[in-house]
Design a protein around this motif. Structure first.
Motif, mmCIF file in Angstrom:
data_model
loop_
_atom_site.group_PDB
_atom_site.id
_atom_site.type_symbol
_atom_site.label_atom_id
_atom_site.label_comp_id
_atom_site.label_asym_id
_atom_site.label_seq_id
_atom_site.Cartn_x
_atom_site.Cartn_y
_atom_site.Cartn_z
ATOM 1 N N MET A 96 0.836 -1.194 0.000
ATOM 2 C CA MET A 96 0.000 0.000 0.000
ATOM 3 C C MET A 96 0.868 1.239 0.000
ATOM 4 O O MET A 96 1.872 1.280 0.673
ATOM 5 N N THR A 97 0.405 2.259 -0.669
ATOM 6 C CA THR A 97 1.163 3.510 -0.683
ATOM 7 C C THR A 97 0.207 4.669 -0.478
ATOM 8 O O THR A 97 0.239 5.651 -1.195
ATOM 9 N N ILE A 98 -0.670 4.558 0.508
ATOM 10 C CA ILE A 98 -1.611 5.614 0.795
ATOM 11 C C ILE A 98 -1.244 6.245 2.124
ATOM 12 O O ILE A 98 -0.544 5.668 2.930
ATOM 13 N N ASP A 99 -1.774 7.431 2.371
ATOM 14 C CA ASP A 99 -1.348 8.201 3.525
ATOM 15 C C ASP A 99 -2.305 8.125 4.702
ATOM 16 O O ASP A 99 -1.982 8.556 5.789
ATOM 17 N N ALA A 100 -3.493 7.626 4.500
ATOM 18 C CA ALA A 100 -4.447 7.511 5.591
ATOM 19 C C ALA A 100 -4.980 6.098 5.632
ATOM 20 O O ALA A 100 -5.106 5.439 4.601
ATOM 21 N N ALA A 101 -5.289 5.618 6.817
ATOM 22 C CA ALA A 101 -5.788 4.261 6.942
ATOM 23 C C ALA A 101 -7.134 4.132 6.245
ATOM 24 O O ALA A 101 -7.951 5.047 6.279
ATOM 25 N N PRO A 102 -7.383 3.000 5.596
ATOM 26 C CA PRO A 102 -8.658 2.803 4.935
ATOM 27 C C PRO A 102 -9.763 2.673 5.949
ATOM 28 O O PRO A 102 -9.523 2.397 7.124
ATOM 29 N N PRO A 103 -11.017 2.902 5.532
ATOM 30 C CA PRO A 103 -12.123 2.737 6.463
ATOM 31 C C PRO A 103 -12.131 1.332 7.033
ATOM 32 O O PRO A 103 -11.850 0.355 6.338
ATOM 33 N N VAL A 104 -12.425 1.220 8.300
ATOM 34 C CA VAL A 104 -12.460 -0.090 8.944
ATOM 35 C C VAL A 104 -13.799 -0.287 9.606
ATOM 36 O O VAL A 104 -14.467 0.667 10.002
ATOM 37 N N PRO A 105 -14.240 -1.526 9.715
ATOM 38 C CA PRO A 105 -15.522 -1.785 10.365
ATOM 39 C C PRO A 105 -15.438 -1.450 11.841
ATOM 40 O O PRO A 105 -14.375 -1.501 12.444
ATOM 41 N N PRO A 106 -16.555 -1.091 12.454
ATOM 42 C CA PRO A 106 -16.517 -0.764 13.877
ATOM 43 C C PRO A 106 -16.103 -1.957 14.702
ATOM 44 O O PRO A 106 -16.395 -3.097 14.378
ATOM 45 N N SER A 107 -15.369 -1.709 15.775
ATOM 46 C CA SER A 107 -14.887 -2.776 16.626
ATOM 47 C C SER A 107 -15.673 -2.824 17.918
ATOM 48 O O SER A 107 -16.104 -1.793 18.444
ATOM 49 N N THR A 108 -15.894 -3.999 18.431
ATOM 50 C CA THR A 108 -16.586 -4.148 19.704
ATOM 51 C C THR A 108 -15.656 -3.884 20.868
ATOM 52 O O THR A 108 -16.098 -3.814 22.000
ATOM 53 N N GLY A 109 -14.376 -3.748 20.612
ATOM 54 C CA GLY A 109 -13.412 -3.530 21.674
ATOM 55 C C GLY A 109 -12.872 -4.817 22.246
ATOM 56 O O GLY A 109 -11.967 -4.799 23.071
ATOM 57 N N SER A 110 -13.402 -5.959 21.844
ATOM 58 C CA SER A 110 -12.958 -7.237 22.382
ATOM 59 C C SER A 110 -12.257 -8.089 21.331
ATOM 60 O O SER A 110 -11.921 -9.233 21.608
ATOM 61 N N ASP A 111 -12.039 -7.549 20.153
ATOM 62 C CA ASP A 111 -11.403 -8.332 19.083
ATOM 63 C C ASP A 111 -10.019 -8.807 19.495
ATOM 64 O O ASP A 111 -9.663 -9.971 19.292
ATOM 65 N N PHE A 112 -9.218 -7.907 20.063
ATOM 66 C CA PHE A 112 -7.870 -8.307 20.459
ATOM 67 C C PHE A 112 -7.910 -9.292 21.615
ATOM 68 O O PHE A 112 -7.086 -10.214 21.678
ATOM 69 N N ALA A 113 -8.845 -9.118 22.528
ATOM 70 C CA ALA A 113 -8.938 -10.038 23.674
ATOM 71 C C ALA A 113 -9.198 -11.461 23.201
ATOM 72 O O ALA A 113 -8.616 -12.416 23.721
#
Length: 354
Positions: A1-18
């Motif tokens: 990738m060679t873009i300067d801003a992160a692409p849109p991402v789906p909302p996170s529940t906050g527990s994905d990493f857990a």
């Protein structure tokens, strides 16, 4: 990738990493590997001492340039061990990690462990964030279109052709690490400045004394240049594939922890040689998600992380080593375009004025 801003991402529940962390824990991949690090550090210490013995035995010989190449690799490998110590992959406690880091970093290779750990910790907290990650600060090069347009001085001067200058500039990275470490000694916030200073200057004194006692002045200077340049190139080549050319963040762009680490990092496909040459950092996504994970476990964690990202629909970037450098260079050339365009407009304006 060679873009300067992160692409849109789906909302996170906050527990994905857990949920991912539970899978990693169940696989036993966060457990310490004392046997592995004992062997790795022991072999590295033996090679370091063997290199010193070879240096003394060869005396004032042009064959010493091969020893300079050897020590460029050894310094890079010692830096990788220092990196693992900073992340507490080797020892669980801060005190033992710090002692090991001072010995490996300050005394072994002349790099301030405390300065580097502070800088690297800030990088891990906010990778590729233009205001918060010191690794993408526009000190010499520019990493985004916005940085290019706002650049002044050296970054503006170099930015037009920075893709062509990137690897030549890495030849100076070894000396930059020395200088940055010495400059950091003036910062009152640096912990244990007395210890850092003593070990740093002991390294410099022993290094220079060995060169000019064993070698003639000309050979000593050539050894220094070859060793420091190749060490800098090796260090830069280890870290360049990891984030350069990946999305950059700015302002309030702060996805949740998992996405912040995955979207801004790039993995490099590994094999025995790549894994050892890059110290496992070719599994950059896994390393950023689990910084304290012992490096030999990163390869085993990869399929778990990749599968989980696919479940979430989070892009997971992996490429070959050569292509990772190509992506980074293409990105550098692209973000330098505003500076090249401005240069062209300035020349056209001068011509029309004439």
């Amino acid at each position: 990738m060679t873009i300067d801003a992160a692409p849109p991402v789906p909302p996170s529940t906050g527990s994905d990493f857990a949920r991912l962390s539970r899978r990693i824990n169940e696989a036993g991949l966060l457990k310490r590997r004392p046997g592995y690090y004992t062997v790795r550090i022991g072999l590295l210490a033996a090679c370091y001492l063997g290199g010193l013995a070879a240096f003394v035995a060869l005396g004032d010989s042009w064959w010493q340039l091969l020893v300079a190449v050897l020590f460029a690799v050894l310094f890079g490998q010692v830096a990788l061990v220092s990196h693992d110590l900073a992340h507490r992959q080797v020892f669980r406690t801060r005190k033992l990690s710090e002692i090991g880091g001072f010995i490996a970093g300050n005394l072994g290779i002349g790099m301030s462990y405390g300065w580097w750990m502070d800088k690297h910790t800030r990088h891990h907290a906010n990778p590729n964030h233009e205001e918060l990650d010191p690794d993408v600060a526009p000190d010499i090069l520019v990493w985004s279109d916005d940085q290019a347009r706002a650049s002044r001085g050296i970054p503006r001067f170099l930015g037009r052709w920075q893709a062509y200058l990137f690897f030549p500039l890495l030849l100076l990275e070894g000396m930059n690490l020395h200088v940055s470490g010495v400059r950091a000694l003036g910062n009152p916030k640096l912990r244990r400045r007395g210890v850092e200073a003593t070990l740093l200057f002991t390294h410099f004194a022993c290094y220079l004394a060995a060169l000019f006692v064993v070698l003639s002045p000309g050979k000593a200077l050539l050894f220094l240049v070859v060793h420091q340049a190749l060490w800098g190139l090796y260090m830069g080549s280890i870290f360049a594939p990891n984030h350069k050319g990946m999305p950059t963040l700015s302002g309030d762009d702060r996805p949740d922890f998992l996405r912040r680490q995955v979207l801004t990092s790039r993995n490099v496909r590994g094999n025995w040689l790549v894994d050892n040459a890059l110290g496992g950092l070719n599994y950059q996504i896994e390393h950023h998600l689990f910084p304290s994970m012992p490096s030999p476990h990163l390869r085993r964690a990869q399929p778990i992380v990749r599968e989980y990202c696919a479940e979430l629909g989070v892009p997971y970037t992996e490429t070959g080593l050569v292509d990772s450098y190509a992506q980074a260079l293409r990105h550098l050339h692209q973000v330098g375009a505003p500076l090249r365009d401005q240069r062209s407009r300035d020349r056209d304006g001068l011509k029309s004025g004439v």
